[in-house]
Design a protein around this motif. Structure first.
Motif, short mmCIF file in Angstrom:
data_model
loop_
_atom_site.label_atom_id
_atom_site.label_comp_id
_atom_site.label_asym_id
_atom_site.label_seq_id
_atom_site.Cartn_x
_atom_site.Cartn_y
_atom_site.Cartn_z
N LEU A 113 0.83 -1.21 0.00
CA LEU A 113 0.00 0.00 0.00
C LEU A 113 0.87 1.26 0.00
O LEU A 113 0.60 2.22 -0.73
CB LEU A 113 -0.95 -0.01 1.20
N ARG A 114 1.95 1.26 0.81
CA ARG A 114 2.84 2.41 0.87
C ARG A 114 3.46 2.68 -0.51
O ARG A 114 3.51 3.81 -0.98
CB ARG A 114 3.95 2.18 1.90
N GLU A 115 3.94 1.63 -1.16
CA GLU A 115 4.55 1.78 -2.49
C GLU A 115 3.52 2.28 -3.50
O GLU A 115 3.79 3.18 -4.29
CB GLU A 115 5.13 0.45 -2.97
N THR A 116 2.32 1.74 -3.44
CA THR A 116 1.25 2.15 -4.35
C THR A 116 0.89 3.61 -4.14
O THR A 116 0.76 4.39 -5.09
CB THR A 116 0.01 1.27 -4.16
N VAL A 117 0.74 4.01 -2.88
CA VAL A 117 0.38 5.40 -2.56
C VAL A 117 1.50 6.34 -3.01
O VAL A 117 1.25 7.40 -3.56
CB VAL A 117 0.07 5.55 -1.06
N THR A 118 2.74 5.94 -2.77
CA THR A 118 3.88 6.77 -3.18
C THR A 118 3.90 6.95 -4.70
O THR A 118 4.09 8.06 -5.20
CB THR A 118 5.21 6.15 -2.69
N ARG A 119 3.68 5.86 -5.41
CA ARG A 119 3.64 5.96 -6.89
C ARG A 119 2.48 6.84 -7.34
O ARG A 119 2.62 7.65 -8.25
CB ARG A 119 3.52 4.57 -7.52
N PHE A 120 1.35 6.69 -6.70
CA PHE A 120 0.19 7.52 -7.03
C PHE A 120 0.48 9.00 -6.76
O PHE A 120 0.15 9.87 -7.56
CB PHE A 120 -1.05 7.06 -6.23
#
Length: 157
Positions: A33-40
């Protein structure tokens, strides 16, 4: 409120808060989730920058369009004055009255030739060479673009 109705910054803040809540209990899911949010978040920033650049380019395009229109209208007005001069010369009050059309057109924006110029043909030839050289560069540019377009080189106009 639906998820897709949230502003991106709010969605990112809430997602980061969610990561904090689940980190201890679900560390792998939290990492994903952290990686996804950062990419977003990065994509949102890139999107904003792209929109800003697009707006700036649109503004520049509008400016250039108006400058071209200004030059076109100025050229048209000069042609109109020369045509009126010929009409006046041939069908009106004669050549002296005809030249007043040109004189008055140049007088408005103060575009007279330098006072030191005494030979019209020499002045015309010298200044015409400069204009022709620059005009030739323009034509080369357009010919090159057209050639690229005809040879499948993109969207040249």
């Amino acid at each position: 409120m639906k998820l897709n109705e949230l502003p991106p910054k709010t969605l990112i803040k809430q997602a980061h808060a969610g990561v904090k809540l689940i980190t201890e209990q679900y560390p792998d899911a939290a990492a994903i989730l952290r990686e996804t949010v950062t990419r977003f978040d990065v994509l949102c920033e890139v999107h904003q920058q792209t929109q800003k650049q697009r707006d700036e380019l649109a503004d520049d395009a509008e400016y250039l369009k108006m400058r071209f229109k200004e030059a076109d209208l100025l050229f048209g007005k000069l042609m109109l004055a020369m045509r009126a001069a010929v009409i006046e010369s041939e069908h009106g009050a004669g050549p002296i009255a005809g030249i007043s059309w040109i004189f008055n057109t140049l007088h408005g924006p103060n575009e007279f030739a330098p006072e030191a110029e005494k030979n019209a043909q020499e002045y015309f030839d010298r200044e015409s060479e400069i204009i022709d050289a620059e005009f030739s560069k323009c034509m080369d540019f357009f010919t090159s673009r057209r050639s690229k377009s005809c040879n499948g080189g993109g969207d040249a106009k």
